[in-house]
Design a protein around this motif. Structure first.
Motif, PDB file in Angstrom:
ATOM      1  N   UNK A 134     168.636  -2.105 133.086  1.00 19.30           N
ATOM      2  CA  UNK A 134     167.448  -1.379 132.630  1.00 19.30           C
ATOM      3  C   UNK A 134     167.343   0.043 133.119  1.00 19.30           C
ATOM      4  N   UNK A 135     167.984   0.368 134.229  1.00 20.96           N
ATOM      5  CA  UNK A 135     167.853   1.722 134.795  1.00 20.96           C
ATOM      6  C   UNK A 135     168.454   2.789 133.891  1.00 20.96           C
ATOM      7  N   UNK A 136     169.389   2.407 133.033  1.00 20.75           N
ATOM      8  CA  UNK A 136     169.961   3.379 132.114  1.00 20.75           C
ATOM      9  C   UNK A 136     168.973   3.728 130.988  1.00 20.75           C
ATOM     10  N   UNK A 137     168.017   2.852 130.716  1.00 16.92           N
ATOM     11  CA  UNK A 137     167.063   3.074 129.637  1.00 16.92           C
ATOM     12  C   UNK A 137     166.252   4.357 129.792  1.00 16.92           C
ATOM     13  N   UNK A 138     165.539   4.528 130.902  1.00 14.73           N
ATOM     14  CA  UNK A 138     164.762   5.759 131.062  1.00 14.73           C
ATOM     15  C   UNK A 138     165.626   7.023 131.082  1.00 14.73           C
ATOM     16  N   UNK A 139     166.836   6.909 131.622  1.00  8.38           N
ATOM     17  CA  UNK A 139     167.727   8.079 131.644  1.00  8.38           C
ATOM     18  C   UNK A 139     168.012   8.530 130.217  1.00  8.38           C
ATOM     19  N   UNK A 140     168.372   7.589 129.346  1.00  8.90           N
ATOM     20  CA  UNK A 140     168.684   7.963 127.972  1.00  8.90           C
ATOM     21  C   UNK A 140     167.431   8.293 127.172  1.00  8.90           C
ATOM     22  N   UNK A 141     166.304   7.678 127.512  1.00  8.48           N
ATOM     23  CA  UNK A 141     165.046   8.069 126.870  1.00  8.48           C
ATOM     24  C   UNK A 141     164.762   9.550 127.112  1.00  8.48           C
ATOM     25  N   UNK A 142     165.006  10.009 128.333  1.00 10.32           N
ATOM     26  CA  UNK A 142     164.775  11.425 128.643  1.00 10.32           C
ATOM     27  C   UNK A 142     165.641  12.342 127.790  1.00 10.32           C
ATOM     28  N   UNK A 143     166.765  11.820 127.309  1.00  9.14           N
ATOM     29  CA  UNK A 143     167.634  12.607 126.443  1.00  9.14           C
ATOM     30  C   UNK A 143     167.060  12.854 125.063  1.00  9.14           C
ATOM     31  N   UNK A 144     165.952  12.229 124.732  1.00  6.44           N
ATOM     32  CA  UNK A 144     165.370  12.383 123.401  1.00  6.44           C
ATOM     33  C   UNK A 144     164.658  13.715 123.214  1.00  6.44           C
ATOM     34  N   UNK A 145     164.327  14.378 124.309  1.00 12.31           N
ATOM     35  CA  UNK A 145     163.576  15.638 124.248  1.00 12.31           C
ATOM     36  C   UNK A 145     164.385  16.737 124.931  1.00 12.31           C
ATOM     37  N   UNK A 146     164.560  17.869 124.271  1.00 13.91           N
ATOM     38  CA  UNK A 146     165.371  18.945 124.864  1.00 13.91           C
ATOM     39  C   UNK A 146     164.918  19.339 126.286  1.00 13.91           C
ATOM     40  N   UNK A 147     163.627  19.307 126.531  1.00 14.89           N
ATOM     41  CA  UNK A 147     163.106  19.729 127.837  1.00 14.89           C
ATOM     42  C   UNK A 147     163.501  18.788 128.971  1.00 14.89           C
ATOM     43  N   UNK A 148     163.795  17.531 128.651  1.00 13.05           N
ATOM     44  CA  UNK A 148     164.091  16.533 129.695  1.00 13.05           C
ATOM     45  C   UNK A 148     165.481  15.917 129.544  1.00 13.05           C
TER      46      UNK A 148
END
Length: 140
Positions: A19-33
């Protein structure tokens, strides 16, 4: 031999690893994060060379899907440890191990086919950590 209590505890470790990879890749959805996701992708496609980017909307969308699936899978493993393990410990253990093996083979072969052999090596480390003592049946 491992005890059921230790397996139940280790399933939570497995859930966190997945599950820890989930938030990391979620942050990739927005250029700022997206920098942490970009750096993770760069690391997994070793060497770190800055060639991995999150400029494409398609990459950001794929990152959203990947993040959601990984986070959901991690939550699912956690819930299995909470709500099902005591009723069917061996079935839960086997299900989680088989699921991780399915991920490992498809992800690794896909990584190799896409020219990212280094990720297959990283997958071996993740496989060993995620499965850990779950390889072995717990004593009754």
């Amino acid at each position: 031999m491992m005890s059921h209590r230790f397996h139940k505890f280790y399933l939570k470790i497995t859930a966190i690893v997945i599950g820890s990879f989930g938030p990391i890749f979620f942050l990739g959805t927005m250029p700022e994060t997206s920098e942490l996701a970009r750096l993770t992708l760069d690391l997994l496609s070793w060497p770190i060379d800055g060639l991995s980017t999150y400029e494409s909307p398609d990459t950001r969308f794929l990152s959203a899907l990947t993040g959601g699936f990984l986070f959901g899978w991690g939550v699912n493993v956690w819930m299995l440890s909470q709500f099902v393990y005591d009723k069917a410990p061996e079935q839960v253990r086997k299900s989680v191990v088989i699921g991780i093996l399915a991920w490992f083979f498809l992800d690794s072969f896909g990584s190799i086919a896409s020219g990212n052999v280094s990720n297959a090596y990283f997958n071996v480390a993740v496989l060993l950590i995620a499965v850990g003592p779950l390889w072995v049946r717990a004593k009754e």
